[in-house]
Write an enzyme that holds these catalytic residues in place. Structure first.
Site, mmCIF file in Angstrom:
data_model
loop_
_atom_site.group_PDB
_atom_site.id
_atom_site.type_symbol
_atom_site.label_atom_id
_atom_site.label_comp_id
_atom_site.label_asym_id
_atom_site.label_seq_id
_atom_site.Cartn_x
_atom_site.Cartn_y
_atom_site.Cartn_z
ATOM 1 N N ASP A 258 -11.084 -16.652 8.636
ATOM 2 C CA ASP A 258 -11.305 -18.088 8.794
ATOM 3 C C ASP A 258 -11.027 -18.558 10.216
ATOM 4 O O ASP A 258 -10.238 -19.461 10.452
ATOM 5 C CB ASP A 258 -10.441 -18.868 7.795
ATOM 6 C CG ASP A 258 -11.028 -20.245 7.500
ATOM 7 O OD1 ASP A 258 -12.165 -20.503 7.933
ATOM 8 O OD2 ASP A 258 -10.350 -21.062 6.862
ATOM 9 N N SER B 266 -2.518 -27.920 10.788
ATOM 10 C CA SER B 266 -2.536 -26.464 10.632
ATOM 11 C C SER B 266 -3.883 -25.914 10.224
ATOM 12 O O SER B 266 -4.215 -24.783 10.526
ATOM 13 C CB SER B 266 -1.508 -26.047 9.580
ATOM 14 O OG SER B 266 -1.903 -26.494 8.307
ATOM 15 N N GLY B 267 -4.651 -26.703 9.452
ATOM 16 C CA GLY B 267 -5.906 -26.180 8.931
ATOM 17 C C GLY B 267 -5.718 -25.155 7.852
ATOM 18 O O GLY B 267 -6.656 -24.495 7.434
ATOM 19 N N GLU B 268 -4.512 -25.006 7.365
ATOM 20 C CA GLU B 268 -4.262 -24.014 6.323
ATOM 21 C C GLU B 268 -4.721 -24.536 4.972
ATOM 22 O O GLU B 268 -4.640 -25.728 4.684
ATOM 23 C CB GLU B 268 -2.764 -23.692 6.249
ATOM 24 C CG GLU B 268 -2.244 -22.984 7.482
ATOM 25 C CD GLU B 268 -2.875 -21.626 7.686
ATOM 26 O OE1 GLU B 268 -3.339 -21.033 6.702
ATOM 27 O OE2 GLU B 268 -2.894 -21.162 8.831
ATOM 28 N N LYS B 269 -5.192 -23.625 4.151
ATOM 29 C CA LYS B 269 -5.657 -23.999 2.824
ATOM 30 C C LYS B 269 -4.472 -24.190 1.888
ATOM 31 O O LYS B 269 -3.596 -23.345 1.800
ATOM 32 C CB LYS B 269 -6.578 -22.909 2.267
ATOM 33 C CG LYS B 269 -7.202 -23.306 0.938
ATOM 34 C CD LYS B 269 -8.148 -22.239 0.445
ATOM 35 C CE LYS B 269 -8.794 -22.659 -0.864
ATOM 36 N NZ LYS B 269 -9.677 -21.623 -1.379
ATOM 37 N N ALA B 270 -4.391 -25.337 1.230
ATOM 38 C CA ALA B 270 -3.347 -25.562 0.243
ATOM 39 C C ALA B 270 -3.436 -24.476 -0.812
ATOM 40 O O ALA B 270 -4.523 -24.019 -1.140
ATOM 41 C CB ALA B 270 -3.518 -26.941 -0.392
ATOM 42 N N ASN C 13 -0.832 -23.076 0.823
ATOM 43 C CA ASN C 13 -0.120 -22.422 1.921
ATOM 44 C C ASN C 13 0.125 -23.431 3.029
ATOM 45 O O ASN C 13 -0.783 -23.790 3.768
ATOM 46 C CB ASN C 13 -0.941 -21.252 2.454
ATOM 47 C CG ASN C 13 -1.247 -20.232 1.375
ATOM 48 O OD1 ASN C 13 -0.494 -20.102 0.424
ATOM 49 N ND2 ASN C 13 -2.353 -19.538 1.505
ATOM 50 N N LYS D 173 4.958 -20.372 7.880
ATOM 51 C CA LYS D 173 3.900 -20.507 6.883
ATOM 52 C C LYS D 173 4.442 -20.051 5.531
ATOM 53 O O LYS D 173 4.901 -18.917 5.397
ATOM 54 C CB LYS D 173 2.676 -19.679 7.267
ATOM 55 C CG LYS D 173 1.526 -19.818 6.272
ATOM 56 C CD LYS D 173 0.276 -19.113 6.754
ATOM 57 C CE LYS D 173 -0.854 -19.245 5.747
ATOM 58 N NZ LYS D 173 -2.085 -18.566 6.175
#
Length: 507
Positions: free
Chosen positions: A192, A74-78, A80, A96
């Site tokens: 981002d 996902s490349g999502e920032k923890a 999230n 998400k």
């Protein structure tokens, strides 16, 4: 349950029907041309109209937010996290999940979700709903089953396999068209923008994730990855502008050209020296048009201009890239080199000999992994931060002191203290360190927190996309979560990356 706001920027709590699928409340501002008989919204390609989901719907769809449903690319920032889910109507979705801290005001969250939910385009992984239930904040989007651009570009799948040149041009154009559509609809800001935000649908067509269209929330920066890749003006004011989105698009063009995640400053040096061959992905040698590549290189350099007002706009991106896409009839799946169904089964052992780190991860020997991480220290962090003299403030010194305390605790196997110290370092956000993420990931594993360990290993990969250790740590965390097939796949990718790195070192 839910947040109660009126439909004109205040959508009321949505009722649910008897089969637990959400009853859709169509947005009031839908154009007349998009409305069929009886007020039903007609959306492209069968995309559902935007709706509110109950938390029970999404909990059931994701098997109680099981770690097995985490989308690892996902490349999502923890913290999230993105999950895949399966609704009762058989539709696959991406969910998400935010913390309440990210969006403390439920009204603001719902309004922002409804704003993004109005958008419908074939170049977007469209937002189809949200949930605002008590402390829960969730977004629901179309699920894209064929991974991310980062996965296909950066992660090794064999020496001969790569994304062909024509597909790279298609990716660039599709993302440009997505940004141009969003801009024309009054949503020019994208947070981002990077190769993890570009997803491939069931037909292999590239789409832009809708999650980046949400306004920045409280829990993180708009640019969560390496500071070297962020627009120069963002360093000054911390704000995303339409021009900074163009800059980020330029970094995606560099990714497509080079097949690597290289700092823009280094790429621009190559461009200025007119050394196109040095910039281009070696896998594309003899398989791309120099004239087309020159157009893309020139466009990237314009996007990366230090002065925001000198950068092109989204219409310029589309008009420049459109003439390069000369084979629209070739299916994206063919270009991408994937099939509709994946037949490969997980094997019990990896496909190639393993390094000491690989062996330790294969055995899930946390003690051995700890020793190896202590030995490697921070040498893999070189080049992941570009800081000016002005940034070496007291805050920086305090942050480095926190890392130092964390290192001492890590070496002494006081893993709980190490987590606290490394968290202080990470939360300041001035400097990013893949090694700190990898070390904290192991600390979480030592404390039986495999979910947190996986998120940190994924963050290490975001910062350093071709670092084998980031993949090795993901493999161990996935194995701890009983995701054996994914663990073996990740172990093989790590081993391949390490082998490739060793070959480069010997050449």
């Amino acid at each position: 349950m839910g947040c109660c706001i009126s439909r004109e920027n205040n959508p009321e709590k949505q009722p649910k029907n008897n089969n637990s699928n959400p009853v859709v409340h169509h947005h009031q501002q839908t154009p007349a041309s998009d409305v069929g008989g009886g007020g039903i919204v007609i959306v492209p390609s069968g995309v559902p109209a935007f709706a509110e989901f109950s938390f029970a719907d999404l909990k059931a769809a994701t098997n109680n937010f099981s770690s097995e449903f985490i989308v690892s690319e996902s490349g999502e920032k923890a913290p999230n996290v993105v999950y895949k889910g399966h609704l009762k109507n058989q539709q696959w979705i991406a969910v998400k999940k935010f913390t309440k801290l990210a969006w403390p005001d439920p009204k603001q969250f719902a309004e922002e979700a409804w704003g993004v939910g109005k958008l419908r385009h074939s170049r977007l992984a469209n937002l189809i709903g949200y949930c605002c239930d008590g402390d829960e904040r969730l977004l629901v989007a179309e699920f894209m089953p064929n991974d991310t651009l980062a996965k296909h570009l950066f992660h090794c799948k064999g020496e001969k396999q790569t994304i062909e040149w024509a597909m790279r041009l298609r990716v660039a154009l599709n993302v440009a068209e997505a940004l141009d559509y969003c801009s024309s609809e009054g949503r020019p800001l994208y947070h981002d923008l990077n190769a993890y935000r570009v997803l491939f649908d069931e037909n292999g067509d590239p789409r832009l994730s809708c999650f980046g269209l949400m306004k920045n929330s409280r829990d993180g920066r708009s640019y969560s990855t390496n500071l070297a890749y962020t627009p120069p003006e963002y360093h000054r004011n911390g704000k995303v502008t339409p021009e900074s989105v163009i800059y980020s698009f330029g970094t995606i063009l560099l990714d497509l050209l080079s097949g690597k995640h290289i700092p823009p400053s280094h790429a621009l040096d190559m461009i200025r020296s007119k050394n196109l061959n040095l910039l281009m992905d070696s896998h594309l040698e003899g398989k791309f048009s120099t004239e087309e590549a020159t157009v893309v290189v020139n466009l990237a350099s314009l996007c990366l201009h230090n002065e925001p007002r000198e950068r092109p706009n989204t219409k310029d991106l589309v008009s420049t890239l459109s003439p390069l896409n000369t084979n629209p009839d070739v299916a994206s799946l063919v270009m991408l080199g994937v099939s509709k169904q994946e037949d490969a089964q997980a094997t019990a052992t990896p496909q190639r000999p393993l390094s000491p780190m690989g062996e330790a991860c294969s055995r899930m020997d946390l003690t051995a992994i700890h020793q190896l991480l202590v030995m490697t220290h921070y040498r893999e962090d070189e080049g992941t931060n570009e800081l000016s003299f002005q940034e070496w403030t007291q805050q920086m010194r305090d942050m480095l002191e926190a890392r130092k305390r964390g290192d001492h605790a890590f070496k002494d196997k006081d893993f709980k203290t190490a987590i606290d110290c490394y968290s202080q370092f990470i939360n300041v956000g001035i400097m990013v360190s893949p090694t700190v993420y990898a070390r904290r990931s192991l600390c979480y594993l030592m404390n039986d927190q495999a979910d947190a360990a996986l998120r940190d290993a994924m963050q290490a990969q975001c910062v350093h996309p071709d670092w084998p250790t980031a993949f090795y740590m993901q493999s161990v965390a996935l194995a701890k979560l009983d995701m054996q097939k994914d663990a073996v796949d990740m172990l093989n990718e790590a081993s391949c990356l390490e082998e490739k790195k060793q070959k480069v070192g010997r050449s």
